[in-house]
Design a protein around this motif. Structure first.
Motif, PDB file in Angstrom:
ATOM      1  N   THR A   1       0.823  -1.207   0.000  1.00 39.85           N
ATOM      2  CA  THR A   1       0.000   0.000   0.000  1.00 39.85           C
ATOM      3  C   THR A   1       0.857   1.256   0.000  1.00 39.85           C
ATOM      4  O   THR A   1       0.577   2.218  -0.725  1.00 39.85           O
ATOM      5  CB  THR A   1      -0.930   0.009   1.228  1.00 39.85           C
ATOM      6  OG1 THR A   1      -1.726  -1.186   1.226  1.00 39.85           O
ATOM      7  CG2 THR A   1      -1.860   1.213   1.197  1.00 39.85           C
TER       8      THR A   1
ATOM      9  N   GLY B   1       2.358   1.819  -3.454  1.00 39.58           N
ATOM     10  CA  GLY B   1       1.367   2.404  -4.348  1.00 39.58           C
ATOM     11  C   GLY B   1       1.128   3.870  -4.052  1.00 39.58           C
ATOM     12  O   GLY B   1       0.992   4.690  -4.977  1.00 39.58           O
ATOM     13  N   TRP B   2       1.111   4.224  -2.779  1.00 37.56           N
ATOM     14  CA  TRP B   2       0.915   5.610  -2.373  1.00 37.56           C
ATOM     15  C   TRP B   2       2.059   6.478  -2.896  1.00 37.56           C
ATOM     16  O   TRP B   2       1.840   7.565  -3.432  1.00 37.56           O
ATOM     17  CB  TRP B   2       0.837   5.680  -0.851  1.00 37.56           C
ATOM     18  CG  TRP B   2       0.325   6.988  -0.292  1.00 37.56           C
ATOM     19  CD1 TRP B   2      -0.016   8.108  -1.000  1.00 37.56           C
ATOM     20  CD2 TRP B   2       0.081   7.290   1.083  1.00 37.56           C
ATOM     21  NE1 TRP B   2      -0.439   9.104  -0.147  1.00 37.56           N
ATOM     22  CE2 TRP B   2      -0.393   8.629   1.139  1.00 37.56           C
ATOM     23  CE3 TRP B   2       0.220   6.575   2.271  1.00 37.56           C
ATOM     24  CZ2 TRP B   2      -0.714   9.251   2.343  1.00 37.56           C
ATOM     25  CZ3 TRP B   2      -0.112   7.192   3.466  1.00 37.56           C
ATOM     26  CH2 TRP B   2      -0.567   8.516   3.492  1.00 37.56           C
TER      27      TRP B   2
ATOM     28  N   ARG C   1       3.734   6.001  -5.458  1.00 38.62           N
ATOM     29  CA  ARG C   1       3.637   6.065  -6.921  1.00 38.62           C
ATOM     30  C   ARG C   1       2.424   6.853  -7.392  1.00 38.62           C
ATOM     31  O   ARG C   1       2.118   6.867  -8.588  1.00 38.62           O
ATOM     32  CB  ARG C   1       3.612   4.645  -7.487  1.00 38.62           C
ATOM     33  CG  ARG C   1       4.943   3.926  -7.340  1.00 38.62           C
ATOM     34  CD  ARG C   1       4.854   2.466  -7.748  1.00 38.62           C
ATOM     35  NE  ARG C   1       6.183   1.844  -7.795  1.00 38.62           N
ATOM     36  CZ  ARG C   1       6.391   0.555  -8.026  1.00 38.62           C
ATOM     37  NH1 ARG C   1       5.352  -0.253  -8.226  1.00 38.62           N
ATOM     38  NH2 ARG C   1       7.621   0.077  -8.059  1.00 38.62           N
TER      39      ARG C   1
ATOM     40  N   GLU D   1      -0.888   6.626  -6.117  1.00 36.65           N
ATOM     41  CA  GLU D   1      -2.222   6.118  -5.832  1.00 36.65           C
ATOM     42  C   GLU D   1      -2.857   6.923  -4.697  1.00 36.65           C
ATOM     43  O   GLU D   1      -2.174   7.356  -3.773  1.00 36.65           O
ATOM     44  CB  GLU D   1      -2.157   4.632  -5.451  1.00 36.65           C
ATOM     45  CG  GLU D   1      -1.735   3.721  -6.584  1.00 36.65           C
ATOM     46  CD  GLU D   1      -1.680   2.269  -6.160  1.00 36.65           C
ATOM     47  OE1 GLU D   1      -2.113   1.961  -5.031  1.00 36.65           O
ATOM     48  OE2 GLU D   1      -1.186   1.438  -6.950  1.00 36.65           O
ATOM     49  N   LYS D   2      -4.148   7.117  -4.784  1.00 38.07           N
ATOM     50  CA  LYS D   2      -4.863   7.868  -3.757  1.00 38.07           C
ATOM     51  C   LYS D   2      -5.030   7.016  -2.505  1.00 38.07           C
ATOM     52  O   LYS D   2      -5.284   5.813  -2.592  1.00 38.07           O
ATOM     53  CB  LYS D   2      -6.234   8.322  -4.272  1.00 38.07           C
ATOM     54  CG  LYS D   2      -6.172   9.269  -5.460  1.00 38.07           C
ATOM     55  CD  LYS D   2      -5.481  10.568  -5.099  1.00 38.07           C
ATOM     56  CE  LYS D   2      -5.486  11.534  -6.287  1.00 38.07           C
ATOM     57  NZ  LYS D   2      -4.785  12.804  -5.953  1.00 38.07           N
TER      58      LYS D   2
ATOM     59  N   SER E   1      -8.738   2.221   1.556  1.00 33.27           N
ATOM     60  CA  SER E   1      -7.430   1.608   1.312  1.00 33.27           C
ATOM     61  C   SER E   1      -6.697   1.365   2.622  1.00 33.27           C
ATOM     62  O   SER E   1      -5.926   0.405   2.741  1.00 33.27           O
ATOM     63  CB  SER E   1      -6.584   2.488   0.387  1.00 33.27           C
ATOM     64  OG  SER E   1      -6.460   3.809   0.883  1.00 33.27           O
TER      65      SER E   1
ATOM     66  N   SER F   1      -5.614  -2.389   3.494  1.00 31.26           N
ATOM     67  CA  SER F   1      -4.174  -2.605   3.351  1.00 31.26           C
ATOM     68  C   SER F   1      -3.698  -3.853   4.080  1.00 31.26           C
ATOM     69  O   SER F   1      -2.833  -4.586   3.593  1.00 31.26           O
ATOM     70  CB  SER F   1      -3.404  -1.387   3.877  1.00 31.26           C
ATOM     71  OG  SER F   1      -3.608  -1.225   5.274  1.00 31.26           O
TER      72      SER F   1
ATOM     73  N   SER G   1      -4.347  -6.879   1.789  1.00 28.16           N
ATOM     74  CA  SER G   1      -3.852  -6.980   0.408  1.00 28.16           C
ATOM     75  C   SER G   1      -2.769  -8.032   0.266  1.00 28.16           C
ATOM     76  O   SER G   1      -2.589  -8.610  -0.807  1.00 28.16           O
ATOM     77  CB  SER G   1      -3.337  -5.609  -0.075  1.00 28.16           C
ATOM     78  OG  SER G   1      -2.297  -5.119   0.746  1.00 28.16           O
TER      79      SER G   1
ATOM     80  N   ASP H   1       1.925  -7.458 -10.886  1.00 33.00           N
ATOM     81  CA  ASP H   1       1.100  -6.328 -11.307  1.00 33.00           C
ATOM     82  C   ASP H   1       1.336  -5.953 -12.762  1.00 33.00           C
ATOM     83  O   ASP H   1       0.433  -5.438 -13.433  1.00 33.00           O
ATOM     84  CB  ASP H   1       1.380  -5.110 -10.424  1.00 33.00           C
ATOM     85  CG  ASP H   1       0.817  -5.274  -9.021  1.00 33.00           C
ATOM     86  OD1 ASP H   1       0.057  -6.239  -8.802  1.00 33.00           O
ATOM     87  OD2 ASP H   1       1.146  -4.441  -8.150  1.00 33.00           O
TER      88      ASP H   1
END
Length: 240
Positions: free
Chosen positions: A95, A98-99, A101, A103-104, A109, A113, A116, A167
């Motif tokens: 998570t 992704g943040w 990179r 991601e909201k 989330s 998290s 995941s 991914d």
């Protein structure tokens, strides 16, 4: 050929910028999975406690079957908790990556998290890679402490590499051990850098202890995101 890599200060500043105005999400993101693990511990205790109580007297009397059952209960509990904690921590790592990179992050989330790491597309690899890397670390540590630390650092990026591979939808066949080897290659020339990065948190770690652990509420998200940023920077800059 290698491009410019971010310094420790730059990696940390990225995290500070990301967390600015979002510290509540950052803290909950790291606390909620821990609460999930604690809840799982309580459930396991509730399930196995009556059995343990029933066989405690036969165990004390030296009955072999009861002793075997008692040992198996302890072993099963340990395995469940260890794997559960590992998968929850991977969920937080994923998570945060992704943040970083773009991601909201929101409450959904944050709550998801911790789960995941249990996602069907990740879970098998997460377990195998986690167990393999831990086993290698343990075996190297039997030689001396320093070789164990070096190998732990070498394998530290394996789970991130696995996540990105899945991914990206790669279809090439692989063994889970390949990601440990790829982590070792990725960390060539960067192990000392990673080690010093971890040492740079030592002062905050000691301060957190002095605050009776309260400081870890902020320190843990800070360290986890910085480590994720280290990987993201390393992977994006290194050219094979």
């Amino acid at each position: 050929m290698e491009q410019h890599y971010k310094s420790r200060a730059e990696l940390k500043q990225d995290v500070k910028n990301m967390y600015k105005g979002n510290w509540l999400y950052a803290i909950l993101l790291n606390i909620i999975p821990a609460m999930i693990v604690l809840g799982a511990i309580r459930i396991i205790e509730v399930i196995f406690l009556p059995i343990s109580v029933l066989i405690s007297e036969p165990v004390n009397n030296g009955q072999p079957l009861a002793l075997i059952i008692f040992i198996l209960i302890g072993l099963v509990s340990f395995i469940i908790l260890t794997i559960g904690m590992m998968l929850v921590s991977y969920g937080v790592m994923f998570t945060l990556l992704g943040w970083l990179r773009g991601e909201k992050i929101n409450m959904d989330s944050v709550f998801n998290s911790g789960f995941s790491g249990f996602s069907p597309k990740y879970v098998k690899g997460n377990i195998i890679i986690g167990i393999e890397s831990s086993l290698y670390f343990y075996l190297w540590s039997l030689l001396l402490v320093v070789p164990g630390i070096i190998k732990m650092i070498s394998y530290s990026q394996a789970i991130y590499l696995y996540k990105d591979y899945i991914d990206e939808g790669n279809k090439k066949e692989y063994n889970f051990g390949d990601f440990i080897n790829e982590s070792r290659k990725l960390m060539n020339g960067h192990k000392w850098e990673y080690f010093v990065l971890q040492l740079s948190f030592l002062g905050w770690f000691l301060l957190s202890i002095l605050t009776l652990g309260i400081g870890f509420i902020w320190l843990t998200p800070y360290i986890n995101a910085t480590n994720a940023n280290f990987y993201d920077n390393l992977k994006s800059k290194k050219i094979n």
